[in-house]
Motif scaffolding. Structure first.
Motif, PDB file in Angstrom:
ATOM      1  N   LEU A 159     -59.954  -5.974  38.932  1.00 48.55           N
ATOM      2  CA  LEU A 159     -60.263  -6.167  40.357  1.00 48.55           C
ATOM      3  C   LEU A 159     -59.207  -5.555  41.265  1.00 48.55           C
ATOM      4  CD1 LEU A 159     -62.247  -8.021  42.268  1.00 48.55           C
ATOM      5  CD2 LEU A 159     -60.166  -9.355  42.513  1.00 48.55           C
ATOM      6  N   THR A 160     -57.945  -5.897  41.039  1.00 50.66           N
ATOM      7  CA  THR A 160     -56.900  -5.447  41.961  1.00 50.66           C
ATOM      8  C   THR A 160     -56.642  -3.949  41.849  1.00 50.66           C
ATOM      9  OG1 THR A 160     -55.245  -6.213  40.363  1.00 50.66           O
ATOM     10  CG2 THR A 160     -55.699  -7.648  42.217  1.00 50.66           C
ATOM     11  N   ASN A 161     -56.776  -3.406  40.650  1.00 50.55           N
ATOM     12  CA  ASN A 161     -56.603  -1.962  40.509  1.00 50.55           C
ATOM     13  C   ASN A 161     -57.673  -1.222  41.311  1.00 50.55           C
ATOM     14  OD1 ASN A 161     -57.677   0.585  38.776  1.00 50.55           O
ATOM     15  ND2 ASN A 161     -55.448   0.561  38.818  1.00 50.55           N
ATOM     16  N   ASN A 174     -54.999 -28.531  34.851  1.00 45.67           N
ATOM     17  CA  ASN A 174     -56.076 -28.110  35.747  1.00 45.67           C
ATOM     18  C   ASN A 174     -57.161 -27.350  35.023  1.00 45.67           C
ATOM     19  OD1 ASN A 174     -54.753 -29.085  38.109  1.00 45.67           O
ATOM     20  ND2 ASN A 174     -53.326 -27.380  37.865  1.00 45.67           N
ATOM     21  N   MET A 175     -56.751 -26.378  34.223  1.00 44.92           N
ATOM     22  CA  MET A 175     -57.748 -25.580  33.514  1.00 44.92           C
ATOM     23  C   MET A 175     -58.523 -26.450  32.539  1.00 44.92           C
ATOM     24  SD  MET A 175     -59.338 -22.833  33.056  1.00 44.92           S
ATOM     25  CE  MET A 175     -58.490 -21.564  33.991  1.00 44.92           C
ATOM     26  N   LEU A 189     -58.629 -10.015  36.527  1.00 42.17           N
ATOM     27  CA  LEU A 189     -57.929  -9.797  37.799  1.00 42.17           C
ATOM     28  C   LEU A 189     -57.346  -8.387  37.880  1.00 42.17           C
ATOM     29  CD1 LEU A 189     -56.873 -11.025  40.459  1.00 42.17           C
ATOM     30  CD2 LEU A 189     -54.834 -11.765  39.220  1.00 42.17           C
ATOM     31  N   ALA A 190     -56.859  -7.881  36.753  1.00 42.91           N
ATOM     32  CA  ALA A 190     -56.277  -6.540  36.731  1.00 42.91           C
ATOM     33  C   ALA A 190     -57.311  -5.490  37.133  1.00 42.91           C
ATOM     34  CB  ALA A 190     -55.718  -6.230  35.341  1.00 42.91           C
ATOM     35  N   ILE A 211     -59.874 -10.143  49.552  1.00 43.29           N
ATOM     36  CA  ILE A 211     -60.409 -10.685  48.302  1.00 43.29           C
ATOM     37  C   ILE A 211     -61.063 -12.043  48.514  1.00 43.29           C
ATOM     38  CG2 ILE A 211     -59.812 -11.491  45.979  1.00 43.29           C
ATOM     39  CD1 ILE A 211     -57.574  -9.507  45.869  1.00 43.29           C
ATOM     40  N   TRP A 229     -64.279 -11.782  43.415  1.00 45.70           N
ATOM     41  CA  TRP A 229     -63.985 -12.221  42.045  1.00 45.70           C
ATOM     42  C   TRP A 229     -64.900 -13.407  41.784  1.00 45.70           C
ATOM     43  CZ3 TRP A 229     -58.665 -14.324  39.878  1.00 45.70           C
ATOM     44  CH2 TRP A 229     -58.619 -14.071  38.500  1.00 45.70           C
ATOM     45  N   GLY A 240     -54.717 -24.330  41.439  1.00 49.78           N
ATOM     46  CA  GLY A 240     -53.530 -24.859  40.791  1.00 49.78           C
ATOM     47  C   GLY A 240     -52.851 -23.888  39.850  1.00 49.78           C
ATOM     48  N   TYR A 241     -53.431 -22.721  39.711  1.00 50.49           N
ATOM     49  CA  TYR A 241     -52.912 -21.743  38.769  1.00 50.49           C
ATOM     50  C   TYR A 241     -51.735 -20.984  39.387  1.00 50.49           C
ATOM     51  CZ  TYR A 241     -53.325 -18.621  34.738  1.00 50.49           C
ATOM     52  OH  TYR A 241     -53.105 -17.933  33.583  1.00 50.49           O
ATOM     53  N   PRO A 243     -52.211  -5.697  31.307  1.00 50.61           N
ATOM     54  CA  PRO A 243     -51.593  -7.020  31.494  1.00 50.61           C
ATOM     55  C   PRO A 243     -50.982  -7.566  30.205  1.00 50.61           C
ATOM     56  CG  PRO A 243     -53.789  -6.977  32.463  1.00 50.61           C
ATOM     57  CD  PRO A 243     -53.628  -5.701  31.694  1.00 50.61           C
ATOM     58  N   LEU A 259     -59.379  -2.410  43.844  1.00 50.74           N
ATOM     59  CA  LEU A 259     -59.157  -2.670  45.267  1.00 50.74           C
ATOM     60  C   LEU A 259     -58.058  -1.763  45.818  1.00 50.74           C
ATOM     61  CD1 LEU A 259     -59.821  -4.365  47.761  1.00 50.74           C
ATOM     62  CD2 LEU A 259     -58.110  -6.019  47.016  1.00 50.74           C
ATOM     63  N   THR A 260     -56.992  -1.626  45.056  1.00 48.24           N
ATOM     64  CA  THR A 260     -55.881  -0.774  45.473  1.00 48.24           C
ATOM     65  C   THR A 260     -56.358   0.653  45.709  1.00 48.24           C
ATOM     66  OG1 THR A 260     -54.388  -2.132  44.156  1.00 48.24           O
ATOM     67  CG2 THR A 260     -53.559   0.003  44.858  1.00 48.24           C
ATOM     68  N   HIS A 285     -51.865  -9.741  47.560  1.00 47.56           N
ATOM     69  CA  HIS A 285     -53.166  -9.703  48.225  1.00 47.56           C
ATOM     70  C   HIS A 285     -53.521 -11.130  48.617  1.00 47.56           C
ATOM     71  CE1 HIS A 285     -54.144  -5.611  46.934  1.00 47.56           C
ATOM     72  NE2 HIS A 285     -53.750  -5.907  45.719  1.00 47.56           N
ATOM     73  N   LEU A 339     -51.482  -1.724  38.761  1.00 50.47           N
ATOM     74  CA  LEU A 339     -52.503  -2.766  38.843  1.00 50.47           C
ATOM     75  C   LEU A 339     -52.645  -3.317  40.267  1.00 50.47           C
ATOM     76  CD1 LEU A 339     -51.796  -4.802  35.583  1.00 50.47           C
ATOM     77  CD2 LEU A 339     -53.590  -3.112  35.964  1.00 50.47           C
ATOM     78  N   GLY A 340     -51.764  -2.889  41.140  1.00 48.24           N
ATOM     79  CA  GLY A 340     -51.816  -3.438  42.487  1.00 48.24           C
ATOM     80  C   GLY A 340     -51.194  -4.816  42.551  1.00 48.24           C
ATOM     81  N   TRP A 341     -50.313  -5.104  41.596  1.00 49.32           N
ATOM     82  CA  TRP A 341     -49.678  -6.424  41.555  1.00 49.32           C
ATOM     83  C   TRP A 341     -48.305  -6.395  42.194  1.00 49.32           C
ATOM     84  CZ3 TRP A 341     -50.931  -8.541  35.929  1.00 49.32           C
ATOM     85  CH2 TRP A 341     -52.308  -8.764  35.846  1.00 49.32           C
ATOM     86  N   LEU A 376     -51.675 -12.229  43.602  1.00 55.31           N
ATOM     87  CA  LEU A 376     -52.827 -12.879  44.231  1.00 55.31           C
ATOM     88  C   LEU A 376     -52.376 -14.154  44.916  1.00 55.31           C
ATOM     89  CD1 LEU A 376     -55.995 -12.651  44.433  1.00 55.31           C
ATOM     90  CD2 LEU A 376     -56.027 -14.437  42.689  1.00 55.31           C
ATOM     91  N   HIS A 428     -47.127  -8.838  29.999  1.00 54.20           N
ATOM     92  CA  HIS A 428     -46.659 -10.157  29.555  1.00 54.20           C
ATOM     93  C   HIS A 428     -45.604 -10.019  28.467  1.00 54.20           C
ATOM     94  CE1 HIS A 428     -49.695 -11.840  32.020  1.00 54.20           C
ATOM     95  NE2 HIS A 428     -50.710 -11.614  31.221  1.00 54.20           N
ATOM     96  N   PHE A 456     -53.583 -28.772  46.111  1.00 56.95           N
ATOM     97  CA  PHE A 456     -52.411 -27.942  45.833  1.00 56.95           C
ATOM     98  C   PHE A 456     -51.888 -27.274  47.098  1.00 56.95           C
ATOM     99  CE2 PHE A 456     -54.585 -28.144  41.737  1.00 56.95           C
ATOM    100  CZ  PHE A 456     -53.565 -28.673  40.966  1.00 56.95           C
ATOM    101  N   PHE A 489     -50.881 -16.879  39.448  1.00 53.39           N
ATOM    102  CA  PHE A 489     -51.552 -15.848  40.239  1.00 53.39           C
ATOM    103  C   PHE A 489     -50.577 -15.132  41.165  1.00 53.39           C
ATOM    104  CE2 PHE A 489     -55.938 -17.978  39.808  1.00 53.39           C
ATOM    105  CZ  PHE A 489     -56.221 -17.196  38.706  1.00 53.39           C
ATOM    106  N   TYR A 494     -49.083 -12.254  39.869  1.00 46.60           N
ATOM    107  CA  TYR A 494     -50.010 -11.129  39.734  1.00 46.60           C
ATOM    108  C   TYR A 494     -50.492 -10.640  41.097  1.00 46.60           C
ATOM    109  CZ  TYR A 494     -49.920 -13.255  35.145  1.00 46.60           C
ATOM    110  OH  TYR A 494     -49.505 -13.819  33.961  1.00 46.60           O
ATOM    111  N   ALA A 503     -58.940 -25.708  39.619  1.00 46.23           N
ATOM    112  CA  ALA A 503     -58.127 -25.108  38.563  1.00 46.23           C
ATOM    113  C   ALA A 503     -57.514 -23.805  39.056  1.00 46.23           C
ATOM    114  CB  ALA A 503     -58.965 -24.860  37.318  1.00 46.23           C
ATOM    115  N   ALA A 547     -61.072 -28.455  34.372  1.00 49.29           N
ATOM    116  CA  ALA A 547     -62.200 -27.629  34.810  1.00 49.29           C
ATOM    117  C   ALA A 547     -63.154 -27.383  33.655  1.00 49.29           C
ATOM    118  CB  ALA A 547     -61.696 -26.302  35.387  1.00 49.29           C
TER     119      ALA A 547
END
Lengths: 213, 213
Positions: B203-205, B95-96, B200-201, A150, A176, A102-103, A17, B207-208, A86, A80-82, A111, A21, A129, A106, A109, A99, B99
């Motif tokens: 997790l999804t990898n 939001n974060m 998350l990476a 998930i 998760w 509101g993200y 990841p 799961l895939t 999902h 990564l399955g992104w 999700l 980015h 949200f 995701f 990615y 939070a 939290a």
DNA sequence: TAGATTGTTAATCGATTAACAATC
DNA sequence: TAGATTGTTAATCGATTAACAATC
């Protein structure tokens, strides 16, 4: 035809990841190709490590030029399955739950949190949200009907195991977990803990060492 | 006299909070002593690994009996720097940020978020979980006066580097970063990334892989 | 061509696991 | 005492790093 996913280390999975980015940022700036050396420099990693990481995604580079950024992005996302969204259910509409709902990122990615659940009747029926908060009792039926894989756990520690059992019973395959609790899951279900306290432990231990000097 | 803190792996550092949570739970249930074997069983770890982890904290056990839970808790907290409260500033009242401000357990882990900052004038002056939101411009002066060592970054990626520079300039020694951005920090400053996307990476990898079967 | 970068094999390093004597 | 557990040393395993030929 999809290549056999080879065994990949957790460390590699967590670096991908970061590369992603960076690549997206560079592509915005018009960069077309990038070498492992450049990526490595950015993160203070070993270039060979970066090369091996990229190799696991199936990306192929060109000598002297490097990798095509656009291809890398696709390969990493695939790996990564992104690349496919999902759908996920979230349980616990407290601060952390809010939070997460509101993200916005995701979605990028893969999700997609489609619904939130809470056992507190006062929260049920409200919207956070743009997702309605549903009563926890409705989770099993809905999860089955909507083929949810998930489940996101954002409840206090003492309720976490109960929520997980409910999710697993409803056919959810990956959990998760944001609750600071050790969870038991049956064989075949994936559990990933997003424990803030682990990250905090590394920080404060290092800080203590520095301050002690 | 404080023993020389020896080199400790990140992996060990991340397991210690797990042991701590378990020990506190068991102590509530009246348990007085616990063996590495028992701890290991709980998490599916190797008993020797647990023993080595505990050893790094300086804890000493007794053959046939194990470790005194109460002593272990103290030793682990000491080692992680969770025995003395660290005051922290948080930047980003989104939001974060909210939290994190609402996360009661941080106090138990020696983290005390004493103030929140935001550059948005509409947020400044409001109160979130009993902390007033202050204008970002006030951070440098206050950080110095209050001897703040920890800065928590909970702003969007594009503002993260600017906030970090401000914090470092204000004498903050450790950065806990929740923004999905690679940050540059000078020598001697501690940076810990709490990146959700890494978790998350994984997790999804996984799961895939499972779904592909 | 010259030289930077990939792809790949080998060496190193560190963390995990195994083995076992000491101890309560 | 007998035997479970600690403390510690040695072996294994896997990830990181180094080395280098192939390639563009």
């Amino acid at each position: 035809m999809i290549s056999q996913p080879r065994v990949v280390s957790r460390s590699t999975l967590k670096r991908l990841p970061l590369y992603l980015h960076l690549l997206e940022k560079l592509m915005d700036q018009g960069v077309e190709n990038i070498s492992c050396t450049q990526i490595a420099q950015e993160f203070d990693f070993d270039p060979t490590q970066v090369r091996k990481d990229l190799e696991t995604t199936g990306a192929v580079g060109t000598a002297r030029i490097g990798f095509r950024a656009a291809t890398l992005v696709v390969k990493i996302k695939e790996f990564l399955g992104w690349d496919n969204a999902h759908d996920a259910f979230l349980v616990g509409a407290g601060n952390m739950g809010k939070a997460l709902l509101g993200y916005k990122d995701f979605e990028k990615y893969g999700l997609n949190i489609v619904a939130a659940f809470d056992k507190d009747a006062r929260k049920v029926g409200t919207r956070i949200f743009n997702r309605e908060v549903l009563p926890l009792a409705k989770l099993p039926n809905l999860a089955g009907r909507m083929h949810i894989n998930i489940g996101i756990v954002a409840v206090p520690a003492e309720y976490a195991q109960g929520v997980v059992d409910l999710m697993v019973g409803a056919g959810i395959r990956a959990i998760w977990n944001f609750a600071p609790a050790p969870l038991r899951i049956p064989e075949g279900v994936i559990l990933e803990n997003a424990r803030l306290t682990q990250s905090l432990a590394v920080l404060t231990n290092n800080l203590t060492k520095v301050l002690r000097k």
